[in-house]
Design a protein around this motif. Structure first.
Motif, short mmCIF file in Angstrom:
data_model
loop_
_atom_site.label_atom_id
_atom_site.label_comp_id
_atom_site.label_asym_id
_atom_site.label_seq_id
_atom_site.Cartn_x
_atom_site.Cartn_y
_atom_site.Cartn_z
N ALA A 351 0.97 -1.27 -0.15
CA ALA A 351 -0.01 0.08 0.00
C ALA A 351 0.92 1.21 -0.19
CB ALA A 351 -0.77 -0.02 1.25
N GLU A 352 2.13 1.19 0.74
CA GLU A 352 2.91 2.31 0.79
C GLU A 352 3.38 2.68 -0.43
OE1 GLU A 352 6.55 4.15 3.61
OE2 GLU A 352 5.71 2.29 4.08
N LEU A 353 4.01 1.86 -0.91
CA LEU A 353 4.57 1.81 -2.46
C LEU A 353 3.64 2.19 -3.67
CD1 LEU A 353 6.64 -1.86 -2.57
CD2 LEU A 353 7.64 0.48 -2.62
N LEU A 354 2.34 1.84 -3.47
CA LEU A 354 1.38 2.47 -4.52
C LEU A 354 1.23 3.62 -4.09
CD1 LEU A 354 -0.96 -0.95 -4.43
CD2 LEU A 354 0.31 0.17 -6.53
N ALA A 355 0.92 3.98 -3.13
CA ALA A 355 0.70 5.51 -2.60
C ALA A 355 1.90 6.40 -3.16
CB ALA A 355 0.55 5.72 -1.24
N ALA A 356 3.27 5.99 -2.84
CA ALA A 356 4.23 6.72 -3.44
C ALA A 356 4.52 6.75 -4.62
CB ALA A 356 5.57 6.23 -2.48
N ALA A 357 4.05 5.77 -5.48
CA ALA A 357 4.05 5.76 -7.19
C ALA A 357 3.27 6.80 -7.62
CB ALA A 357 3.51 4.38 -7.52
N ARG A 358 2.36 7.45 -7.25
CA ARG A 358 1.20 8.33 -7.71
C ARG A 358 2.29 9.77 -8.01
NH1 ARG A 358 -2.53 6.49 -3.67
NH2 ARG A 358 -4.24 5.53 -4.65
N GLY A 359 1.60 10.24 -8.87
CA GLY A 359 2.35 11.71 -9.25
C GLY A 359 2.19 11.93 -10.80
N ASP A 360 1.85 13.38 -11.15
CA ASP A 360 2.03 13.75 -12.82
C ASP A 360 3.39 14.50 -12.92
OD1 ASP A 360 1.66 15.85 -11.45
OD2 ASP A 360 -0.58 16.33 -12.52
N ASP A 361 4.19 14.31 -11.97
CA ASP A 361 5.32 14.86 -12.20
C ASP A 361 6.48 14.20 -13.13
OD1 ASP A 361 5.44 13.12 -9.73
OD2 ASP A 361 7.61 13.54 -10.00
N PRO A 377 7.59 -9.77 -7.30
CA PRO A 377 7.77 -11.06 -6.40
C PRO A 377 6.58 -11.20 -5.18
CG PRO A 377 9.31 -9.50 -5.59
CD PRO A 377 8.39 -8.78 -6.83
N ALA A 378 5.69 -10.36 -5.43
CA ALA A 378 4.77 -10.34 -4.09
C ALA A 378 3.53 -11.19 -4.50
CB ALA A 378 4.25 -8.89 -3.83
N GLY A 379 3.30 -12.08 -3.44
CA GLY A 379 1.92 -12.95 -3.52
C GLY A 379 0.75 -12.47 -3.10
N PRO A 380 -0.13 -13.28 -2.90
CA PRO A 380 -1.39 -12.95 -2.32
C PRO A 380 -1.61 -11.89 -1.33
CG PRO A 380 -1.33 -15.40 -2.70
CD PRO A 380 -0.03 -14.93 -2.82
N GLU A 381 -0.68 -11.88 -0.45
CA GLU A 381 -0.82 -10.89 0.52
C GLU A 381 -0.72 -9.40 0.10
OE1 GLU A 381 1.95 -12.83 -0.05
OE2 GLU A 381 2.73 -13.57 1.75
N ALA A 382 -0.26 -9.18 -1.15
CA ALA A 382 -0.34 -7.80 -1.71
C ALA A 382 -1.77 -7.46 -2.38
CB ALA A 382 0.71 -7.53 -2.47
N GLU A 383 -2.60 -8.74 -2.54
CA GLU A 383 -3.66 -8.43 -3.60
C GLU A 383 -4.74 -7.23 -3.00
OE1 GLU A 383 -7.27 -10.77 -5.62
OE2 GLU A 383 -5.95 -12.16 -4.21
N PRO A 384 -5.04 -7.29 -1.75
CA PRO A 384 -6.03 -6.19 -1.41
C PRO A 384 -5.46 -4.78 -1.68
CG PRO A 384 -5.65 -7.91 0.47
CD PRO A 384 -4.74 -8.29 -0.63
N ALA A 385 -4.03 -4.42 -1.39
CA ALA A 385 -3.62 -3.17 -1.65
C ALA A 385 -3.63 -2.85 -3.27
CB ALA A 385 -2.11 -3.10 -1.06
N VAL A 386 -3.52 -3.87 -4.01
CA VAL A 386 -3.36 -3.77 -5.54
C VAL A 386 -4.83 -3.70 -5.96
CG1 VAL A 386 -2.96 -4.88 -7.79
CG2 VAL A 386 -1.15 -4.99 -5.70
N ARG A 387 -5.84 -4.20 -5.42
CA ARG A 387 -7.01 -3.97 -5.99
C ARG A 387 -7.73 -2.82 -5.48
NH1 ARG A 387 -10.12 -7.93 -8.14
NH2 ARG A 387 -9.12 -10.19 -8.08
N SER A 388 -7.14 -2.05 -4.49
CA SER A 388 -7.77 -0.88 -3.78
C SER A 388 -7.45 0.22 -4.82
CB SER A 388 -7.11 -0.41 -2.55
OG SER A 388 -5.89 -0.24 -2.61
N GLY A 397 -4.21 0.85 -14.46
CA GLY A 397 -3.52 -0.21 -15.34
C GLY A 397 -2.46 -1.08 -14.75
N LEU A 398 -1.78 -0.40 -13.78
CA LEU A 398 -0.53 -1.13 -13.36
C LEU A 398 -1.34 -2.27 -12.37
CD1 LEU A 398 2.44 0.10 -11.14
CD2 LEU A 398 1.06 -1.51 -10.09
N ALA A 399 -2.28 -1.99 -11.82
CA ALA A 399 -3.05 -2.89 -10.87
C ALA A 399 -3.68 -4.23 -11.59
CB ALA A 399 -3.91 -2.33 -10.13
N ARG A 400 -4.12 -3.71 -12.99
CA ARG A 400 -4.68 -5.05 -13.94
C ARG A 400 -3.77 -5.97 -14.13
NH1 ARG A 400 -8.28 -0.71 -13.73
NH2 ARG A 400 -10.21 -1.16 -13.89
#
Length: 499
Positions: A351-361, A377-388, A397-400
């Motif tokens: 979740a922290e990585l995804l939040a930090a990846a945002r930005g139109d700079d 390399p992340a497994g199912p543990e990351a799925e909730p953060a990605v689906r959010s 697009g990255l999430a899909r």
């Protein structure tokens, strides 16, 4: 796209402080300094500069286990003593000034310094600090001309004539610092010379031959030869402190030479010819040790140079991580990311990585590429953060892609706007990471082949890099018709954006 935010140097992979401290204690010159510090006592006599009395040098050499028949033994002992004094391993009390009234030579005393205890009871960082102080002493010595040159440069009054010597202390120190910086860069650069020693002519040429020079002139080749011989002497002095592994210039080669040493010419003047690896090694080879990498980096940091090390971001936030690794090589970025993830719970880290990846700079596309790399390399543990973030215009697009690659169910299909945006973002990230590589045209062709009317629509994408990416596609797309369409689309994209 600007490269101003790139780190000055690639990140270096360092051994642990404990391993480096062991290497420091095993460096021959540092070990000798420690032995002499333990030997110092009430009977030790020193001169005005803290140097050992001349008649005590043979005893000091014997303490070091040096062969009495070795004519260099006194010199080795003197050097080790100087390192011991300069690092605080030995405390000296200089002789009192007799105001010139007595003829008898006066001596001061010496005793083990407080810092000597750090060698056995200090933390690894304490040992490394002592070693760095020793390195400073050795580097200063290495920048001084040899004794024969100094004797030849004495004037009638016994003072050194620097003009005659043609030696500028500051210039010589800067030269050696520059050589070591180049050696460091060659060592840490990916696909560079990290896995093997560097030929001495390469280092010498890096300091002498201008970047824009084609075939070096005879005068420049002679300067390279002179620099090689200076470096040969300097690296001989730097090897005992553990900074480098060094193979000196072959003495037989120097004896055979009838002119400046130039690899490929047999030692004489003339044009350079082809040489094999064995021939090149005769001109000297040098490699920074793991301890040397640590030492040169420490000096660079002290000088204000940005010299990152893999692992130093482990305790920082995801925003700092992605900003830093955006301009690392892929393997260095992966190593840094793995260390960052190792100390965190994966769901929160994702979740922290995804939040930090945002930005139109300008750095946004590359941050998202490194975020995708981190989540690979992340497994199912990351799925909730990605689906959010499926509905996020920048991350959807990255999430899909992430969910589809793992065969997850219920992955909504992206609309055309998201597909085009993701295409622009992906190419912008690749351009920022690696420039216009040979593989990029194939990526462009792959991303555009399955979309009819791609260039008629993509110029409308609200992405800050749209025009930049289309211009690159106009240059690089392997299909000439598509490249022409890309150039037209780039013009439209530029026209619709405010100046």
């Amino acid at each position: 796209m600007s490269a101003d935010s790139h780190p000055t140097l690639p990140p270096v992979r360092l051994r642990s402080d404990a391993e480096l401290a062991r290497d420091a204690l095993g460096a021959p010159l540092f070990a000798r300094a420690v032995r002499l510090a333990r030997w110092a006592g009430p009977g030790t006599r020193v001169g005005v500069g803290g140097e050992l009395a001349v008649d005590q040098l043979p005893e000091a050499a014997a303490v070091l286990g040096l062969d009495p028949a070795d004519e260099d033994g006194d010199g080795y002992a003197s050097q080790a003593w100087r390192v011991a004094v300069d690092t605080g391993l030995v405390d000296v009390t200089e002789p009192e000034d007799d105001n010139g009234e007595g003829d008898e030579e006066r001596f001061g005393t010496a005793a083990p310094g407080e810092d000597l205890a750090l060698v056995t009871s200090g933390a690894p960082g304490d040992v490394l600090d002592l070693w760095l102080a020793a390195l400073d002493t050795v580097l200063a010595d290495a920048a001084v001309p040899d004794l024969d040159d100094l004797v030849d440069a004495l004037d009638a009054g016994g003072e050194i004539d620097f003009d005659r010597l043609d030696w500028n202390p500051g210039r010589e120190a800067d030269f050696l610092d520059g050589v070591l910086a180049n050696l460091y860069l060659l060592t840490v650069t990916e696909h560079g010379a990290a896995d093997g020693p560097i030929p001495l002519p390469v280092l010498a040429a890096s300091m002498v031959v201008p970047d824009d020079m084609g075939e070096p002139t005879d005068a420049v080749l002679e300067q390279v030869s002179d620099a090689m011989m200076r470096l040969d002497d300097q690296f001989r002095q730097l090897e005992p402190i553990g900074l480098v592994e060094f193979r000196p210039v072959d003495e037989e080669l120097m004896a055979e030479a009838d002119g400046p040493l130039e690899p490929g010419t047999g030692g004489g003047a003339g044009g350079a010819g082809a040489v094999d690896d064995e021939d090149v090694s005769r001109y000297g080879m040098v490699r920074l040790t793991p301890l040397g990498l640590y030492g040169i980096r420490a000096r660079m940091l002290e000088a204000g140079v940005d010299a990152p090390a893999v692992g130093e971001l482990a305790e920082k936030g995801a925003d700092a991580l992605l900003d830093a690794v955006s301009f690392y090589s892929e393997s260095s970025a992966q190593a840094e990311i793995e260390q960052w993830l190792a100390g965190r719970e994966l769901p929160a880290a994702a979740a922290e990585l995804l939040a930090a990846a945002r930005g139109d700079d300008e750095g946004g596309p590359l941050r998202r590429l490194r975020c995708q790399q981190a989540l690979a390399p992340a497994g199912p543990e990351a799925e909730p953060a990605v689906r959010s973030v499926l509905d996020d215009p920048e991350l959807g697009g990255l999430a899909r892609v992430w969910l589809a690659e793992r065969g997850m169910r219920d992955v909504p299909a992206p609309d055309a706007e998201m597909v085009f945006w993701l295409t622009v973002d992906t190419i912008a990230a690749q351009l920022a990471a690696d420039g216009e590589t040979e593989e990029l045209p194939l990526l462009m062709e792959t991303l555009t082949a399955h979309h009819t009317g791609f260039f008629e629509q993509v110029w409308r994408v609200e992405h800050p890099a749209t025009a930049y990416v289309l211009e690159a596609m106009g240059r690089l797309h392997p299909d000439k018709k598509a490249a022409k369409e890309a150039r037209k689309a780039a013009f439209k994209a530029r026209s619709r954006r405010p100046a």
